[in-house]
Motif scaffolding. Structure first.
Motif, PDB file in Angstrom:
ATOM      1  N   ALA A 558       0.839  -1.192   0.000  1.00 37.35           N
ATOM      2  CA  ALA A 558       0.000   0.000   0.000  1.00 37.35           C
ATOM      3  C   ALA A 558       0.879   1.248   0.000  1.00 37.35           C
ATOM      4  CB  ALA A 558      -0.909   0.000   1.228  1.00 37.35           C
ATOM      5  N   ARG A 559       0.384   2.316  -0.618  1.00 42.52           N
ATOM      6  CA  ARG A 559       1.077   3.596  -0.546  1.00 42.52           C
ATOM      7  C   ARG A 559       0.080   4.705  -0.834  1.00 42.52           C
ATOM      8  NH1 ARG A 559       2.276   2.061  -5.816  1.00 42.52           N
ATOM      9  NH2 ARG A 559       2.139   3.734  -7.377  1.00 42.52           N
ATOM     10  N   THR A 560       0.337   5.864  -0.274  1.00 47.58           N
ATOM     11  CA  THR A 560      -0.509   7.022  -0.521  1.00 47.58           C
ATOM     12  C   THR A 560       0.135   7.901  -1.580  1.00 47.58           C
ATOM     13  OG1 THR A 560       0.540   8.206   1.316  1.00 47.58           O
ATOM     14  CG2 THR A 560      -1.463   6.960   1.803  1.00 47.58           C
ATOM     15  N   ALA A 561      -0.615   8.882  -2.053  1.00 53.27           N
ATOM     16  CA  ALA A 561      -0.180   9.687  -3.194  1.00 53.27           C
ATOM     17  C   ALA A 561       0.995  10.591  -2.834  1.00 53.27           C
ATOM     18  CB  ALA A 561      -1.352  10.525  -3.702  1.00 53.27           C
ATOM     19  N   THR A 562       1.776  10.913  -3.861  1.00 49.58           N
ATOM     20  CA  THR A 562       2.870  11.884  -3.769  1.00 49.58           C
ATOM     21  C   THR A 562       2.599  12.989  -4.767  1.00 49.58           C
ATOM     22  OG1 THR A 562       4.503  10.218  -3.129  1.00 49.58           O
ATOM     23  CG2 THR A 562       5.347  12.239  -4.118  1.00 49.58           C
ATOM     24  N   ASN A 563       2.778  14.229  -4.322  1.00 48.73           N
ATOM     25  CA  ASN A 563       2.592  15.363  -5.221  1.00 48.73           C
ATOM     26  C   ASN A 563       3.404  16.523  -4.675  1.00 48.73           C
ATOM     27  OD1 ASN A 563       1.753  17.123  -7.156  1.00 48.73           O
ATOM     28  ND2 ASN A 563      -0.436  16.773  -6.866  1.00 48.73           N
ATOM     29  N   GLY A 564       4.297  17.063  -5.485  1.00 47.58           N
ATOM     30  CA  GLY A 564       5.118  18.162  -4.997  1.00 47.58           C
ATOM     31  C   GLY A 564       5.834  18.868  -6.129  1.00 47.58           C
ATOM     32  N   ALA A 565       6.365  20.040  -5.812  1.00 48.06           N
ATOM     33  CA  ALA A 565       7.072  20.836  -6.810  1.00 48.06           C
ATOM     34  C   ALA A 565       7.992  21.812  -6.098  1.00 48.06           C
ATOM     35  CB  ALA A 565       6.082  21.593  -7.703  1.00 48.06           C
ATOM     36  N   TYR A 566       8.986  22.278  -6.827  1.00 47.85           N
ATOM     37  CA  TYR A 566       9.829  23.361  -6.340  1.00 47.85           C
ATOM     38  C   TYR A 566      10.356  24.138  -7.534  1.00 47.85           C
ATOM     39  CZ  TYR A 566      13.740  20.202  -7.395  1.00 47.85           C
ATOM     40  OH  TYR A 566      14.618  19.346  -8.013  1.00 47.85           O
ATOM     41  N   SER A 567      10.846  25.338  -7.272  1.00 49.81           N
ATOM     42  CA  SER A 567      11.431  26.165  -8.326  1.00 49.81           C
ATOM     43  C   SER A 567      12.730  26.753  -7.805  1.00 49.81           C
ATOM     44  CB  SER A 567      10.463  27.278  -8.736  1.00 49.81           C
ATOM     45  OG  SER A 567      10.196  28.135  -7.645  1.00 49.81           O
ATOM     46  N   LEU A 568      13.549  27.229  -8.724  1.00 51.29           N
ATOM     47  CA  LEU A 568      14.814  27.836  -8.324  1.00 51.29           C
ATOM     48  C   LEU A 568      15.273  28.812  -9.389  1.00 51.29           C
ATOM     49  CD1 LEU A 568      17.793  25.563  -9.170  1.00 51.29           C
ATOM     50  CD2 LEU A 568      15.477  24.701  -9.430  1.00 51.29           C
ATOM     51  N   GLN A 569      16.077  29.731  -8.941  1.00 46.79           N
ATOM     52  CA  GLN A 569      16.713  30.690  -9.822  1.00 46.79           C
ATOM     53  C   GLN A 569      18.211  30.642  -9.554  1.00 46.79           C
ATOM     54  OE1 GLN A 569      14.332  34.514 -10.347  1.00 46.79           O
ATOM     55  NE2 GLN A 569      13.493  33.756  -8.414  1.00 46.79           N
ATOM     56  N   GLU A 570      19.003  30.685 -10.642  1.00 49.09           N
ATOM     57  CA  GLU A 570      20.441  30.528 -10.489  1.00 49.09           C
ATOM     58  C   GLU A 570      21.179  31.515 -11.374  1.00 49.09           C
ATOM     59  OE1 GLU A 570      21.522  26.060  -9.545  1.00 49.09           O
ATOM     60  OE2 GLU A 570      20.378  26.163 -11.410  1.00 49.09           O
ATOM     61  N   ALA A 571      22.379  31.868 -10.924  1.00 50.26           N
ATOM     62  CA  ALA A 571      23.296  32.679 -11.710  1.00 50.26           C
ATOM     63  C   ALA A 571      24.698  32.128 -11.497  1.00 50.26           C
ATOM     64  CB  ALA A 571      23.222  34.140 -11.306  1.00 50.26           C
ATOM     65  N   TYR A 572      25.491  32.106 -12.547  1.00 53.11           N
ATOM     66  CA  TYR A 572      26.835  31.559 -12.425  1.00 53.11           C
ATOM     67  C   TYR A 572      27.820  32.434 -13.182  1.00 53.11           C
ATOM     68  CZ  TYR A 572      26.929  30.009 -17.269  1.00 53.11           C
ATOM     69  OH  TYR A 572      26.930  29.994 -18.643  1.00 53.11           O
ATOM     70  N   GLY A 573      29.076  32.290 -12.829  1.00 50.48           N
ATOM     71  CA  GLY A 573      30.159  32.939 -13.535  1.00 50.48           C
ATOM     72  C   GLY A 573      31.380  32.043 -13.558  1.00 50.48           C
ATOM     73  N   GLU A 574      32.137  32.118 -14.647  1.00 47.59           N
ATOM     74  CA  GLU A 574      33.317  31.278 -14.796  1.00 47.59           C
ATOM     75  C   GLU A 574      34.412  32.089 -15.479  1.00 47.59           C
ATOM     76  OE1 GLU A 574      34.665  27.100 -17.017  1.00 47.59           O
ATOM     77  OE2 GLU A 574      32.636  27.901 -17.281  1.00 47.59           O
ATOM     78  N   LEU A 575      35.664  31.912 -15.001  1.00 52.59           N
ATOM     79  CA  LEU A 575      36.800  32.602 -15.574  1.00 52.59           C
ATOM     80  C   LEU A 575      37.893  31.601 -15.926  1.00 52.59           C
ATOM     81  CD1 LEU A 575      37.219  35.681 -13.191  1.00 52.59           C
ATOM     82  CD2 LEU A 575      36.297  35.694 -15.520  1.00 52.59           C
ATOM     83  N   SER A 576      38.519  31.803 -17.067  1.00 51.17           N
ATOM     84  CA  SER A 576      39.725  31.077 -17.451  1.00 51.17           C
ATOM     85  C   SER A 576      40.857  32.084 -17.502  1.00 51.17           C
ATOM     86  CB  SER A 576      39.538  30.408 -18.819  1.00 51.17           C
ATOM     87  OG  SER A 576      40.729  29.789 -19.231  1.00 51.17           O
ATOM     88  N   ILE A 577      41.853  31.905 -16.613  1.00 49.08           N
ATOM     89  CA  ILE A 577      42.885  32.925 -16.392  1.00 49.08           C
ATOM     90  C   ILE A 577      44.244  32.373 -16.795  1.00 49.08           C
ATOM     91  CG2 ILE A 577      43.853  34.536 -14.705  1.00 49.08           C
ATOM     92  CD1 ILE A 577      41.384  33.950 -12.957  1.00 49.08           C
ATOM     93  N   PRO A 578      44.707  32.636 -18.013  1.00 46.42           N
ATOM     94  CA  PRO A 578      46.038  32.153 -18.447  1.00 46.42           C
ATOM     95  C   PRO A 578      47.141  33.073 -17.911  1.00 46.42           C
ATOM     96  CG  PRO A 578      44.923  33.264 -20.256  1.00 46.42           C
ATOM     97  CD  PRO A 578      43.974  33.308 -19.091  1.00 46.42           C
ATOM     98  N   LEU A 579      47.919  32.568 -16.973  1.00 42.61           N
ATOM     99  CA  LEU A 579      48.912  33.405 -16.315  1.00 42.61           C
ATOM    100  C   LEU A 579      50.240  33.446 -17.071  1.00 42.61           C
ATOM    101  CD1 LEU A 579      48.320  32.434 -12.573  1.00 42.61           C
ATOM    102  CD2 LEU A 579      47.407  34.383 -13.841  1.00 42.61           C
TER     103      LEU A 579
END
Length: 970
Positions: A558-579
């Motif tokens: 036996a099992r009961t129902a599952t119902n769910g949700a979530y949201s997200l907002q993201e920001a990223y940054g990346e650098l390549s630094i040749p020294l």
């Protein structure tokens, strides 16, 4: 679009011209017929898995392993999931050898950290999670025919991709910009004549200066192998006959109540008896003179359910896929890509055990049912209060999945030039959806059973159910005969008492993205490059079980129902630094930095960063290293799952049967059993499987991790041909791990360790049997894993006898330690590293190694693929009782007091598989391949603790597998 003339373009063109080796950690730049990642520009732009920066040099500071289309096809497999599971860094994950506990999915678990800690991308974009709602991707939802190559990032990458990229990233690159037409056909089967597989696909494409389009379709069918058709799986535990069979048999196991049956617990007010008045249970015996019953005996009456199960489950998959690109201007193009995959799969288990009344494991509703003394099929004059009957008349329990997976991505991409710098951008959306309908046959309706086993009479020559003797007829009810031999349950009885369950699952992901990458200014080592972007994603899922299953009125879980949700907002940054560049002891020195901010609707925000370096002291040697933070957001299932039944195999420490250890407990431990209602002397557990409940926890937070890698890539030019070797050390540390303690662990911690918090998680019946036990996740666990990856590639100079190349990929794990006692940290009490131990149905190989040898000459070629799994040890499960089949475990250990304990471990031997294929390129632009997987018919090593089998599903099904492939290009 037009690519501006820059140093970057020149460098990319040079990289394409000379090529690179995948084994060095590089990714091949592709020609016009090969795939490029979704986020990249069309003309000669290279995006490497693990970075969003489009660059000329495809080697990064992170270890990457690649399989191209030819290497994938050379393995002779029809599922992209099976190919990925062969990767040396993979651990234990679902596949089609999982019958009991499987759902038709195939997953990947890098570093054996769980499939939900491995991020799966398609064309560099997150793929929709499986309908198991656990967040893990079902690799079978990716159209096999569309795959161009597979890239595996063997390091954490949450700062680049977000949640789930703790153990690493698998990026499946689909075919794009294909010119022409191609058809493939595949047929294969085991030498035993079963497990037949067939696959067909067609790809067509066209392109010009402004527009390109590609379309493909595929069909795959994989037929089953029955467990009874292989010696190792033909009995519940190999080598023990029926000793570990089920006590719920086709002839039944029953007991009578001469007192009063409790209407809530199903227990009799006095000790249950057999028909002759003696205590105990009885079974149907058609050979008995007079009454057809006799005493139930263990192990003689136990039921061998194993042959009725699938060993390899069947699947049928249909897919279509396509991509189109249109250049709107010289600098802007639009792209659209769509995939559809339908999977139909099945698992087959032995017939439904009908367990009612005081039968061990009976559910809440099932406990209240007994066979009425007024039933026309009850000859005993007393209620049958203990009922265990295997309904073989149903033909077994068949679990069927019908899954539709849709994938869509579309948007705009372009380039522009500012300040004499070249920039590229893309923006768009990704949409993924899984819709699953499950149909389960062979279950029983508790409400119908209550009527069918209640009072019944013969009226007008027809058996009918009545409310009470002489009472009203229950319309439509057919009295059920559980007290007879197999066949006593007629089709009419089944039609009334059984039901077909219909469950629905769904998972949906929607993501919007915008990215920008380019060069900023000159540094001593080259141009400083960057990538930045924003993303918004929503995920939702549901599990809507059949109404009877949800209400608990079923003999299944036996099992009961599952119902769910979530949201997200993201920001990223990346650098390549040749020294530095082209200076003494620094032909190249480059740093990489990245960071991602994620804001979740359900638990808050998190920021994860990473740092890496790449240093070439000389041209032939590169040293690389990384440090990265990671996280995994809790899945919809972990957060919102309804309460469900589970029937794991448990050896109750307070029991004297089925591995229970009451007789081996100390007086203090036995006293804990007695305090919970267990009789002095222990109790008969009655069944190796005990019903527990599992569910979600909406208060969960994210798991966190830290990943460190350090390695080198050596490509000596003095070696004839092309040779490179990479060696990388890695370590992953996990905290706040979402941990769900199993029923066995909870009982052991309570009884053996005396931890009251675990004792509070369950109750017992008055006779000692476990009643309600609830298991749900908490952020309390921790783990550390560590090891080395070694990859070598060698392509010899071409000789008169042809071309020969080798690719050797090995993972060596040196550490795997976890918080095993639930105190949130790792210390001496947790038992140390489990590398080399088969534990909790997880493989912890010290070494996994793959060697692919390829030979080519003219129109002919051959591949020899060798897969190695190192030895393991598992705790012997036969310590407490002598079952009469002799000593199966014969690896001795020495306990803490220096005393040798014979037979306390089982040795799971090292295993090597060899797969061989040969091909011929025909003059009519075709290619024919013949192959044999497991050419030496290597048998899997026996395991005595593997659930529902005697070998782990990560090993091959016994037998040689022969196949033929035909490829035709037009």
């Amino acid at each position: 679009m037009t690519l501006k003339t820059t140093k970057l373009r020149d460098a990319i063109s040079f990289a394409i011209a000379v090529g690179t080796l995948a084994g060095s950690g590089a990714v091949f730049a592709q020609d016009s017929t090969a795939a490029d990642q979704e986020g990249a520009s069309e003309l000669d732009r290279v995006t490497v898995t693990g970075s969003r920066i489009r660059r000329a040099e495809v080697e990064t500071s992170q270890p990457i392993f690649q399989l191209n289309r030819e290497e994938i096809q050379a393995q002779g497999l029809t599922s992209v999931g099976d190919v990925i599971q062969n990767i040396s860094a993979n651990g234990s994950a679902l596949n089609s050898t999982f019958n009991n506990g499987g759902n038709g999915e195939t997953r990947v678990s890098l570093r054996n950290l769980g499939s939900n800690r491995t991020l799966v991308l398609v064309n560099g974009r997150r793929w929709v999670g499986g309908t198991g709602l656990g967040g893990a991707v079902d690799l079978n939802t990716i159209p096999t025919a569309a795959v161009e190559r597979i890239e595996v990032l063997k390091a954490g990458a949450s700062s680049i991709y977000g949640s789930d990229a703790i153990a690493g990233v698998v990026n499946v690159i689909l075919r794009t910009d294909y010119q022409g037409a191609e058809a493939n056909a595949y047929l294969g089967a085991f030498d035993k004549g079963d497990g037949f597989r067939q696959s067909y696909d067609l790809t067509i494409g066209t392109s010009d200066d402004r527009f390109s389009a590609m379309f493909g379709a595929g069909y795959v069918k994989e037929e089953p192998v029955m467990a009874g058709d292989r010696e190792i799986s033909a009995e519940p535990v190999f080598g023990t006959g029926v000793s570990f069979g089920s006590s719920t048999t086709p002839f039944g196991r029953f007991a009578l109540c001469r007192g009063t049956v409790n209407p809530i617990s199903g227990r009799c007010s006095i000790a249950e008896t057999r028909p002759n008045g003696t205590g105990g249970q009885f079974t149907y015996n058609p050979g008995q003179t007079g009454n057809n019953w006799r005493n139930f005996a263990i192990p003689g009456d136990l039921y061998n359910y194993a042959p009725d199960n699938y060993l390899l489950t069947p699947q049928e998959r249909k897919s279509i896929f396509g991509r189109a690109t249109l250049n709107l201007t010289d600098d802007v193009s639009a792209f659209i890509q769509a995939t559809y995959n339908n999977r139909r799969s099945e698992q087959l288990l032995a017939a439904m055990p009908i367990v009612l009344g005081s039968g061990p494991g009976a559910g809440v509703q099932a406990r209240t049912i007994s066979i009425s003394q007024f039933s026309i099929y009850n000859p005993f004059g007393a209620p049958v209060s203990r009922i265990q009957r295997r309904a073989v008349e149903t033909g077994g329990r068949s679990f069927n999945q019908n899954v539709d997976t849709f994938g869509f991505s579309g948007g705009l991409e372009g380039s522009f030039e500012r300040w004499n710098r070249y920039f590229t951008w893309d923006a768009g959306m990704v949409y993924g959806r899984n819709d699953q309908n499950d149909t389960t046959y062979g279950l029983f309706n508790i409400l119908a059973l209550r009527n069918a086993l209640g009072p019944s009479e013969i009226r007008n020559g027809v058996p009918v159910c009545v409310t009470q003797p002489g009472g009203t007829v229950i319309t439509g009810c057919v009295p059920l005969n559980l007290l007879g031999a197999p066949g006593s349950i007629t089709p009419e009885m089944l039609n009334y008492s059984s039901f077909v369950a219909h469950d629905e699952f769904g998972y949906k992901m929607k993501q919007y993205f915008a990215n920008l990458t380019g060069e900023l200014f000159e540094l001593p080592g080259g141009m400083l490059a960057f990538a930045a972007g924003v993303e918004r994603r929503t995920e939702s899922g549901f599990d809507q079980p059949d109404a009877l299953i949800s209400s608990g009125n079923t003999t299944g879980n036996a099992r009961t129902a599952t119902n769910g949700a979530y949201s997200l907002q993201e920001a990223y940054g990346e650098l390549s630094i040749p020294l530095l560049k082209d200076v003494p002891f620094a032909k190249q020195l480059e740093l990489s930095l990245s960071s991602r901010y994620s804001d979740y609707s359900n638990f808050g925000d998190t920021t994860n960063s990473a740092f890496g370096f790449k240093w070439r002291p000389i041209d032939d040697l590169m040293v690389r290293g990384n440090w990265a933070e990671g996280f995994r957001a809790p899945s919809i299932d972990e957060l919102f799952a309804g309460v469900a039944d589970s029937f794991p195999q448990i050896a109750d420490p307070c029991s004297t049967t089925f591995g229970g250890g009451y007789n081996g407990l100390t007086p203090e431990q036995q006293a804990r059993c007695h305090a919970q209602g267990v009789p002095v002397g222990g109790y008969d557990q009655g069944n190796s499987q005990i019903r527990i409940s599992v569910g979600g926890n909406p208060n969960l937070g994210p798991e966190t991790s830290t990943t460190k890698t350090l390695g080198m890539v050596w490509s000596p030019r003095f070696v004839p041909g092309t040779f490179d070797v990479s060696l990388d050390w890695w370590r992953i540390e996990l905290e706040n791990v979402i941990t769900t303690f199993g029923g066995q662990f909870i009982l052991d911690q309570c009884i053996e360790q005396g931890i009251q918090a675990f004792c509070n998680q369950y109750t017992r019946f008055s006779g000692g049997a476990v009643n309600n036990l609830l298991s749900s996740g908490v952020n309390i666990g921790a783990g550390n894993v560590e090891g080395w990856d070694l990859t070598m590639n060698y392509r010899l100079p071409e000789q008169s006898w042809g071309k020969l190349s080798f690719s050797w990929d090995t993972t060596y794990q040196s550490l795997a330690e976890y918080d095993n006692d639930g105190d949130g940290d790792i210390d001496a009490d947790d038992g140390g590293s489990i590398v080399g131990e088969y534990q909790d149905r997880d493989n912890n190989w010290r070494i996994r190694s793959n060697l692919m040898t390829r030979w080519e000459k003219g129109d002919f070629g051959a591949t020899w693929f060798t897969r190695y799994y190192s030895r393991q040890e598992e705790a012997c499960p036969f310590n407490y009782n002598d079952y009469g089949f002799g000593e199966l475990c014969n690896d001795a250990t020495v306990d803490a007091n220096g005393v040798v304990q014979p037979g306390s471990q089982n040795h799971i031997g090292a295993t090597t598989y060899h797969d061989v294929s040969v091909y011929w390129k025909a003059p009519w632009n075709a290619k024919v391949t013949l192959g044999v997987n497991n050419v030496f018919d290597k048998q899997p090593p026996v395991s005595y603790t593997t659930f529902a089998n005697s070998f782990d599903p990560q090993y091959e099904v016994p037998g040689q597998f022969f196949y033929i492939q035909y490829n035709q290009k037009f």
